[in-house]
Scaffold this active site. Structure first.
Site, PDB file in Angstrom:
ATOM      1  N   HIS A 140      24.466  44.957  54.053  1.00 60.36           N
ATOM      2  CA  HIS A 140      26.363  43.838  54.784  1.00 60.36           C
ATOM      3  C   HIS A 140      26.873  44.612  53.641  1.00 60.36           C
ATOM      4  CE1 HIS A 140      27.442  39.589  55.532  1.00 60.36           C
ATOM      5  NE2 HIS A 140      27.346  40.367  56.078  1.00 60.36           N
ATOM      6  N   ASP A 191      25.270  33.477  55.544  1.00 61.38           N
ATOM      7  CA  ASP A 191      25.055  34.030  54.788  1.00 61.38           C
ATOM      8  C   ASP A 191      24.876  33.179  54.000  1.00 61.38           C
ATOM      9  OD1 ASP A 191      24.114  36.419  52.524  1.00 61.38           O
ATOM     10  OD2 ASP A 191      26.073  37.085  53.412  1.00 61.38           O
ATOM     11  N   HIS A 234      24.311  34.145  50.671  1.00 62.87           N
ATOM     12  CA  HIS A 234      25.040  34.579  49.704  1.00 62.87           C
ATOM     13  C   HIS A 234      26.872  34.762  50.024  1.00 62.87           C
ATOM     14  CE1 HIS A 234      21.797  36.517  49.463  1.00 62.87           C
ATOM     15  NE2 HIS A 234      21.026  35.982  49.054  1.00 62.87           N
ATOM     16  N   ASP A 288      28.819  36.952  48.278  1.00 59.43           N
ATOM     17  CA  ASP A 288      29.256  38.673  49.035  1.00 59.43           C
ATOM     18  C   ASP A 288      30.735  38.073  48.430  1.00 59.43           C
ATOM     19  OD1 ASP A 288      26.366  38.789  49.834  1.00 59.43           O
ATOM     20  OD2 ASP A 288      27.372  39.402  51.921  1.00 59.43           O
ATOM     21  N   HIS A 327      26.865  45.543  48.564  1.00 59.96           N
ATOM     22  CA  HIS A 327      26.971  44.810  49.651  1.00 59.96           C
ATOM     23  C   HIS A 327      27.100  43.198  48.914  1.00 59.96           C
ATOM     24  CE1 HIS A 327      22.216  43.428  49.310  1.00 59.96           C
ATOM     25  NE2 HIS A 327      22.756  43.277  48.248  1.00 59.96           N
ATOM     26  N   ASP A 336      24.272  37.396  58.373  1.00 58.49           N
ATOM     27  CA  ASP A 336      23.498  38.172  57.681  1.00 58.49           C
ATOM     28  C   ASP A 336      21.848  37.270  57.380  1.00 58.49           C
ATOM     29  OD1 ASP A 336      21.615  38.901  55.238  1.00 58.49           O
ATOM     30  OD2 ASP A 336      23.468  39.376  53.487  1.00 58.49           O
ATOM     31  N   ASP A 383      19.711  36.677  56.331  1.00 57.71           N
ATOM     32  CA  ASP A 383      18.749  35.482  55.050  1.00 57.71           C
ATOM     33  C   ASP A 383      19.954  34.237  55.081  1.00 57.71           C
ATOM     34  OD1 ASP A 383      21.425  36.053  53.799  1.00 57.71           O
ATOM     35  OD2 ASP A 383      20.895  37.154  52.571  1.00 57.71           O
ATOM     36  N   GLU A 424      21.239  43.472  57.053  1.00 55.77           N
ATOM     37  CA  GLU A 424      19.714  42.948  56.666  1.00 55.77           C
ATOM     38  C   GLU A 424      18.788  42.150  57.244  1.00 55.77           C
ATOM     39  OE1 GLU A 424      20.680  43.505  53.244  1.00 55.77           O
ATOM     40  OE2 GLU A 424      22.667  42.809  52.801  1.00 55.77           O
TER      41      GLU A 424
END
Length: 303
Positions: free
Chosen positions: A104, A127, A129, A131, A144, A230, A232, A275
């Site tokens: 990312h 995402d 996360h 970030d 990232h 992302d 994920d 990712e």
């Protein structure tokens, strides 16, 4: 600003960068996404598509990581400057830039290039996360996990570059959806920022439609609207080939619906998918899903 539901031709920009995170393999993400039939799928939608190849990236084995609090930042910035150039060129020529990561940290280049050719804009960040770590708060030193904070101008001077203005994103125009893994310092920062955030619990409670519609409303405005996906954000049962999987993500249909709503809004003038890690994938399922999600964001419909 050309929205995704328009007919702007698509410029594919590959960034095989894996220096922003600890696990190897996401450098093969752009290849996996292309191999899954990206260009043909975009052509099926009646969109012109041109692949501009990959920017140059350094290989971790051949270089020193530098500052442990922001590992490989110098090399990441060099690659991101090339991404920024291509993104700015695409926007200037009336193309919709589609950036394929890599990890990312490529978003620093994407957002930088967009801000350079317009003004600071808004971003929808899909995402698991946040970030939003910074060099002084990051538990890993992996860039990232800092890239959104950096684009907001909160990462410190180390992230500045002649290749992009900082901040590249208006702090008041950030929306995160699908988040389920935050570090304590990220939680604090999110409260301060006034960003719109829909955790997976919020998505469960409110539904994808409300979360995405409200997010798009929040990030709309002048400059640009960028959508960064992302992989994920999707549950690892559906998207196993990602660098940092977190259970309990969006289902297959929720992810598609989210990007169908993006297309319907006509707001996004640029896209990014990051990712994808083919080493951890099953028969390129995550690469194929990435292609299908891009198609949904560009206006593909079931009927």
């Amino acid at each position: 600003m050309g929205g995704t539901n328009g007919s702007a031709p698509v410029a594919v920009i590959g960034a095989a960068l894996d220096l922003g995170q600890g696990r190897r393999g996401v450098d093969m993400g752009p290849s996996a996404i292309r191999y899954a039939g990206l260009e043909a799928r975009i052509a099926d939608l009646g969109r012109e598509c041109e692949d501009w190849g990959n920017v140059t990236t350094a290989v971790a084995e051949s270089i020193e990581p530098g500052d442990e609090r922001a590992r490989f930042l110098r090399e990441i910035k060099t690659t991101c400057a090339e991404i920024a150039d291509l993104v700015a060129k695409a926007k200037g020529g009336g193309w919709l830039p589609l950036v394929l990561g890599g990890d990312h940290s490529v978003a620093l280049g994407t957002l930088g290039g967009l801000a350079r050719s317009a003004a600071p804009g808004g971003v929808l960040w899909l995402d698991a996360h946040g970030d939003l770590n910074r060099p002084e708060t990051s538990p890993t030193g992996n860039v990232h996990g800092m890239v959104l904070a950096a684009a907001l101008g909160l990462g410190g001077q180390a992230f500045e570059s002649d290749a992009w203005p900082i901040p590249a994103v208006e702090p008041s125009r950030v929306a995160l959806v699908g988040v389920r893994s935050l570090d304590p310092s990220e939680r604090e920062l999110l409260h301060e920022l006034g960003a719109r955030i829909y955790t997976m619990s919020d998505v469960d409670r409110l539904g994808v439609e409300r979360a995405i519609r409200e997010s798009l409303e929040h990030v709309a405005g002048s400059g640009f609207v960028h959508v960064s996906v992302d992989m994920d954000v999707v549950d690892p049962e559906v998207a196993p080939g990602v660098g940092t999987p977190v259970r309990g993500g969006l289902s297959y249909r929720e992810a598609h619906f989210a990007l169908e709503l993006v297309a319907e809004s006509g707001l996004a003038g640029s896209l990014e998918v990051v990712e994808v890690n083919p080493i951890l994938d099953r028969e390129n399922a995550t690469g194929r899903l990435a292609v299908e999600l891009v198609a949904s964001a560009l206006g593909a419909r079931i009927l």
